[in-house]
Design a protein around this motif. Structure first.
Motif, PDB file in Angstrom:
ATOM      1  N   VAL A 156       0.829  -1.209   0.000  1.00  0.00           N
ATOM      2  CA  VAL A 156       0.000   0.000   0.000  1.00  0.00           C
ATOM      3  C   VAL A 156       0.864   1.261   0.000  1.00  0.00           C
ATOM      4  O   VAL A 156       1.797   1.390   0.794  1.00  0.00           O
ATOM      5  N   LEU A 157       0.522   2.189  -0.889  1.00  0.00           N
ATOM      6  CA  LEU A 157       1.109   3.533  -0.905  1.00  0.00           C
ATOM      7  C   LEU A 157       0.053   4.499  -0.396  1.00  0.00           C
ATOM      8  O   LEU A 157      -1.089   4.475  -0.860  1.00  0.00           O
ATOM      9  N   ILE A 158       0.412   5.379   0.548  1.00  0.00           N
ATOM     10  CA  ILE A 158      -0.523   6.337   1.133  1.00  0.00           C
ATOM     11  C   ILE A 158      -0.157   7.739   0.652  1.00  0.00           C
ATOM     12  O   ILE A 158       0.961   8.209   0.888  1.00  0.00           O
ATOM     13  N   ALA A 159      -1.084   8.416  -0.034  1.00  0.00           N
ATOM     14  CA  ALA A 159      -0.839   9.768  -0.547  1.00  0.00           C
ATOM     15  C   ALA A 159      -1.836  10.734   0.084  1.00  0.00           C
ATOM     16  O   ALA A 159      -3.013  10.755  -0.268  1.00  0.00           O
TER      17      ALA A 159
ATOM     18  N   ARG B 125      -1.849  10.082   7.671  1.00  0.00           N
ATOM     19  CA  ARG B 125      -0.999   9.000   7.193  1.00  0.00           C
ATOM     20  C   ARG B 125      -0.559   8.114   8.343  1.00  0.00           C
ATOM     21  O   ARG B 125      -0.578   6.880   8.244  1.00  0.00           O
ATOM     22  N   GLU B 126      -0.183   8.742   9.454  1.00  0.00           N
ATOM     23  CA  GLU B 126       0.256   7.962  10.620  1.00  0.00           C
ATOM     24  C   GLU B 126      -0.872   7.073  11.135  1.00  0.00           C
ATOM     25  O   GLU B 126      -0.645   5.926  11.529  1.00  0.00           O
ATOM     26  N   GLY B 127      -2.097   7.606  11.140  1.00  0.00           N
ATOM     27  CA  GLY B 127      -3.233   6.820  11.610  1.00  0.00           C
ATOM     28  C   GLY B 127      -3.508   5.623  10.724  1.00  0.00           C
ATOM     29  O   GLY B 127      -3.783   4.516  11.205  1.00  0.00           O
ATOM     30  N   VAL B 128      -3.440   5.845   9.410  1.00  0.00           N
ATOM     31  CA  VAL B 128      -3.671   4.742   8.471  1.00  0.00           C
ATOM     32  C   VAL B 128      -2.565   3.703   8.604  1.00  0.00           C
ATOM     33  O   VAL B 128      -2.832   2.487   8.621  1.00  0.00           O
ATOM     34  N   ILE B 129      -1.330   4.165   8.721  1.00  0.00           N
ATOM     35  CA  ILE B 129      -0.207   3.231   8.883  1.00  0.00           C
ATOM     36  C   ILE B 129      -0.394   2.383  10.132  1.00  0.00           C
ATOM     37  O   ILE B 129      -0.185   1.162  10.116  1.00  0.00           O
TER      38      ILE B 129
END
Length: 216
Positions: free
Chosen positions: A17-20, A27-31
């Protein structure tokens, strides 16, 4: 563009997964969520549309989570990636429920459309579903698209006129800006009101912004 040092060896079948998104906390929460999943791995982060394009080319992720409102324009990034790589699977992350915004992203090539308010509930299902070749469109957004499916769309000039109205310009200034007569601008505004089912400029701007037709 941050590339994650996660080791991906041959035979590793985790979803890459790449988060943009331009908000580091998002981003930190999704990671944090994805790191708990044994079948997923974050391979990179991007904060702009240009970084997302470059990151996709370098990392070739299975899934890209793409914000629409970040610098560089997420829709343009989707179009650019999909033009060269139609196999790319991209899920939009957004705060906007507007039907016009959603349709624009889906027509650009997004396979999923996910509201940030529902990330905890729907994120993992969306990633797995899109990775498996399905589309993911939240019911709330699908309903808004259906409601306006038979409405006549604003044309490019009407959208430009409405954006200029939203920016506080008078008819005279808009006519001068677009090199048109005031009568033509008045005709455009009348058409805008009819298509949006409104009776005044303020309501037109409010409805158009809510639907994602213009930006405020």
């Amino acid at each position: 563009m941050n590339q994650h040092p996660a080791s991906i060896e041959a035979g590793d079948d985790r979803i890459r997964v790449l988060i943009a998104d331009d908000h580091p906390m998002l981003r930190e929460g999704v990671i944090a969520v994805l790191e708990t999943q044994p079948d997923m791995v974050v391979v990179g982060e991007a904060a702009t549309g240009d970084e997302a394009i470059a990151g996709w080319e370098r990392l070739r992720p299975d899934i890209t989570l793409m914000d629409l409102q970040m610098p560089g324009n997420g829709v343009v990034a989707i179009e650019t990636i999909r033009r060269s790589h139609p196999e790319a699977r991209i899920i939009v992350l957004t705060t906007f429920t507007g039907d016009a915004q959603a349709l624009h992203a889906l027509r650009a090539g997004a396979a999923g459309y996910l509201l940030k308010s529902s990330l905890r509930r729907d994120l993992l299902d969306a990633i797995r579903g899109v990775h498996a070749g399905r589309r993911h469109l939240q019911a709330e957004v699908a309903e808004r698209i259906a409601i306006h499916a038979i409405d006549e769309s604003l044309n490019a000039r009407e959208i430009t006129v409405l954006q200029l109205i939203a920016n506080g310009n008078s008819n005279k200034h808009i006519a001068r800006e677009l090199n048109l007569s005031e009568d033509t601008i008045k005709s455009n505004i009348k058409s805008i009101f009819a298509k949006l089912y409104v009776n005044d400029r303020t309501h037109a701007v409010t409805v158009a912004a809510k639907r994602g037709i213009i930006d405020l």
